[in-house]
Motif scaffolding. Structure first.
Motif, mmCIF file in Angstrom:
data_model
loop_
_atom_site.group_PDB
_atom_site.id
_atom_site.type_symbol
_atom_site.label_atom_id
_atom_site.label_comp_id
_atom_site.label_asym_id
_atom_site.label_seq_id
_atom_site.Cartn_x
_atom_site.Cartn_y
_atom_site.Cartn_z
ATOM 1 N N TYR A 120 0.851 -1.193 0.000
ATOM 2 C CA TYR A 120 0.000 0.000 0.000
ATOM 3 C C TYR A 120 0.886 1.242 0.000
ATOM 4 O O TYR A 120 2.064 1.186 0.357
ATOM 5 C CB TYR A 120 -0.888 0.045 1.256
ATOM 6 C CG TYR A 120 -1.918 -1.060 1.341
ATOM 7 C CD1 TYR A 120 -3.178 -0.909 0.768
ATOM 8 C CD2 TYR A 120 -1.623 -2.238 2.010
ATOM 9 C CE1 TYR A 120 -4.119 -1.916 0.860
ATOM 10 C CE2 TYR A 120 -2.557 -3.259 2.098
ATOM 11 C CZ TYR A 120 -3.810 -3.090 1.517
ATOM 12 O OH TYR A 120 -4.735 -4.097 1.604
ATOM 13 N N ARG A 121 0.289 2.356 -0.399
ATOM 14 C CA ARG A 121 0.880 3.664 -0.148
ATOM 15 C C ARG A 121 0.167 4.222 1.083
ATOM 16 O O ARG A 121 -1.070 4.213 1.152
ATOM 17 C CB ARG A 121 0.684 4.607 -1.337
ATOM 18 C CG ARG A 121 1.232 6.020 -1.073
ATOM 19 C CD ARG A 121 1.232 6.860 -2.328
ATOM 20 N NE ARG A 121 2.125 6.279 -3.337
ATOM 21 C CZ ARG A 121 3.439 6.431 -3.337
ATOM 22 N NH1 ARG A 121 4.034 7.127 -2.384
ATOM 23 N NH2 ARG A 121 4.169 5.882 -4.286
ATOM 24 N N VAL A 122 0.922 4.714 2.061
ATOM 25 C CA VAL A 122 0.337 5.208 3.303
ATOM 26 C C VAL A 122 0.743 6.665 3.511
ATOM 27 O O VAL A 122 1.930 7.016 3.416
ATOM 28 C CB VAL A 122 0.792 4.364 4.513
ATOM 29 C CG1 VAL A 122 0.141 4.898 5.800
ATOM 30 C CG2 VAL A 122 0.424 2.897 4.312
ATOM 31 N N ILE A 123 -0.258 7.507 3.760
ATOM 32 C CA ILE A 123 -0.049 8.932 4.022
ATOM 33 C C ILE A 123 -0.429 9.188 5.475
ATOM 34 O O ILE A 123 -1.578 8.974 5.870
ATOM 35 C CB ILE A 123 -0.921 9.821 3.110
ATOM 36 C CG1 ILE A 123 -0.807 9.383 1.637
ATOM 37 C CG2 ILE A 123 -0.566 11.278 3.304
ATOM 38 C CD1 ILE A 123 0.519 9.663 1.008
ATOM 39 N N VAL A 124 0.522 9.633 6.274
ATOM 40 C CA VAL A 124 0.280 9.924 7.685
ATOM 41 C C VAL A 124 0.331 11.436 7.894
ATOM 42 O O VAL A 124 1.316 12.082 7.531
ATOM 43 C CB VAL A 124 1.312 9.235 8.598
ATOM 44 C CG1 VAL A 124 1.143 9.689 10.046
ATOM 45 C CG2 VAL A 124 1.187 7.715 8.499
ATOM 46 N N MET A 125 -0.724 11.993 8.456
ATOM 47 C CA MET A 125 -0.759 13.410 8.818
ATOM 48 C C MET A 125 -0.784 13.485 10.344
ATOM 49 O O MET A 125 -1.805 13.237 10.979
ATOM 50 C CB MET A 125 -1.992 14.099 8.213
ATOM 51 C CG MET A 125 -2.044 15.589 8.490
ATOM 52 S SD MET A 125 -3.478 16.395 7.717
ATOM 53 C CE MET A 125 -2.941 16.489 6.009
ATOM 54 N N GLU A 126 0.361 13.815 10.927
ATOM 55 C CA GLU A 126 0.501 13.747 12.374
ATOM 56 C C GLU A 126 -0.217 14.867 13.110
ATOM 57 O O GLU A 126 -0.529 14.736 14.286
ATOM 58 C CB GLU A 126 1.986 13.763 12.756
ATOM 59 C CG GLU A 126 2.755 12.537 12.259
ATOM 60 C CD GLU A 126 4.168 12.506 12.791
ATOM 61 O OE1 GLU A 126 4.443 13.209 13.782
ATOM 62 O OE2 GLU A 126 5.001 11.775 12.226
ATOM 63 N N ASP A 127 -0.447 15.983 12.473
ATOM 64 C CA ASP A 127 -1.052 17.144 13.140
ATOM 65 C C ASP A 127 -2.337 17.554 12.436
ATOM 66 O O ASP A 127 -2.506 18.712 12.075
ATOM 67 C CB ASP A 127 -0.072 18.320 13.146
ATOM 68 C CG ASP A 127 1.195 17.992 13.906
ATOM 69 O OD1 ASP A 127 1.104 17.817 15.131
ATOM 70 O OD2 ASP A 127 2.262 17.891 13.276
ATOM 71 N N ALA A 128 -3.238 16.610 12.249
ATOM 72 C CA ALA A 128 -4.457 16.903 11.503
ATOM 73 C C ALA A 128 -5.301 17.975 12.177
ATOM 74 O O ALA A 128 -6.111 18.635 11.523
ATOM 75 C CB ALA A 128 -5.272 15.625 11.323
#
Length: 389
Positions: free
Chosen positions: A116-124
């Motif tokens: 998979y491609r995973v996009i993490v946004m830590e400060d949403a």
């Protein structure tokens, strides 16, 4: 299993070994990573600061991207170097639309090496409404093999339109004793200091570790609380506000100065400029861009530091309120018990509640880019007079 040991089986259990105290969350994410039918394309991990949201998000990303048993790929994700893993933690006060658009564009690329491609946004929680709307379309029509993982303190920090398109995973709030054992295990500090640091950090693992290992940070915290306890009128409120901002500024510089210098040296080395040599006009724009990024990071670091002071002040007057209602068995600032008892006797519970409400409102105003000095002066005048003027 002891609550202060890492979740899963052991610290070497890739990719979950660094996740601590979140057994239920790990079980759910393990199952989702192993079964495509159970996998949702967008997740929201919520929990109090220091609960390990980002650590869990990275571990989940590694489990999604790496084939089972491929420890090398898992380590790449955990290190942030895998091509199918993208993470955003804003260095500014808010996440910019430009950064959000870049994430959305990247989310439409098929995975190059992983599952998979995973996009993490830590400060949403640091997205303005118009920035959230940029993200919304990607969450509504996600590519088949892309997974979004957002991190925020609570669901309420995001727009309802975002919340309706993600699966929420709430992390547990660790106990002081659990955090203390973990800090003692990680750092080797005395258990008593670890317990004090965990209590003062209000179970924030990262802050507890810093307090346990940094005597200057402990001293600054104590100085800030003592400055506020000395407030008696407008003049002392102004003095205390200036002291808090100065202390938070020093703290921010301590956290960012070494990193800033290393970044500058690395950029100059990459550009082939020797240490101490003049910077050619042709590359000054790149150096200026780096300095602008560092200034934005410094602004956020300062505001985060002031917010930490306000959180400490909330703990102080929370203790006062506890004493006023006959509860002295669970004080955060136990070392100030004598002073807190005196304040509790001199004040009414209503006055304490007024101060707590104003501290909470000051934290909200700080998020709106209000001048830190003015916001703190106003709040401390409330402390001095027991009412909002």
């Amino acid at each position: 299993m002891d609550a202060a040991t890492p979740t899963a089986t052991a610290a070497g259990d890739l990719p979950w070994g660094e996740v601590w105290g979140q057994d239920d969350a790990v079980r759910r994410l393990r199952a989702a990573a192993a079964d495509p039918a159970a996998l949702t394309h967008a997740w929201l991990i919520t929990g109090p600061p220091g609960s390990g949201r980002s650590t869990l998000a990275r571990a989940f990303a590694a489990a999604l991207i790496a084939e089972p048993g491929d420890d090398n790929a898992a380590r790449q994700v955990l290190a942030g170097t895998h091509p199918d893993y993208t993470a955003l933690r804003t260095e500014g006060v808010i996440i910019s639309i430009k950064d959000a658009r870049a994430l959305v564009e990247r989310s439409y690329f098929a995975p190059s090496l992983g599952r998979y491609r995973v996009i993490v946004m830590e400060d949403a929680d640091r997205m303005a409404e118009r920035t959230s709307n940029v993200l919304l379309k990607a969450l509504e029509e996600p590519p088949e093999r892309t997974v979004w993982v957002l991190c925020a303190p609570s669901e309420a920090d995001l727009l309802p339109t975002i919340r309706s398109r993600v699966r929420t995973l709430r992390l547990r709030d660790p106990e002081v004793a659990d955090v203390a054992r973990l800090i003692a295990l990680r750092t080797g500090v005395d258990p008593q200091l670890a317990e004090q640091s965990a209590r003062h950090a209000q179970r924030h693992i990262g802050m507890a570790q810093r307090l346990a290992t940094d005597a200057a940070a402990r001293a600054r915290r104590d100085d800030m609380l003592q400055a506020v306890l000395r407030v008696r009128g407008v003049s002392t409120a102004v003095e205390a506000a200036a002291e808090i901002v100065a202390g938070a500024t020093d703290d921010a510089k301590a956290l960012t100065a070494e990193r800033d210098e290393a970044e500058r040296a690395q950029l100059l080395s990459t550009l082939g400029i020797a240490p101490g040599a003049a910077v050619p006009p042709a590359v000054r724009a790149q150096l200026k861009a780096l300095e602008d990024d560092q200034k934005r990071r410094a602004t956020r670091s300062l505001r985060d530091g002031i917010d930490r002071v306000l959180t400490d002040l909330q703990s102080l007057y929370r203790d006062v309120l506890m004493l006023q209602f006959g509860r002295g068995d669970d004080l955060i600032n136990l070392e100030l018990a004598t002073t807190l008892h005196a304040v509790a006797e001199a004040w009414s519970p209503q006055r304490t509640l007024t101060v707590l409400d104003d501290i909470a409102e000051t934290r909200e105003r700080m998020e709106q880019n209000v001048s830190p000095v003015l916001a703190l002066e106003s709040m401390l005048i409330t402390v001095a007079h027991g009412r909002i003027l």
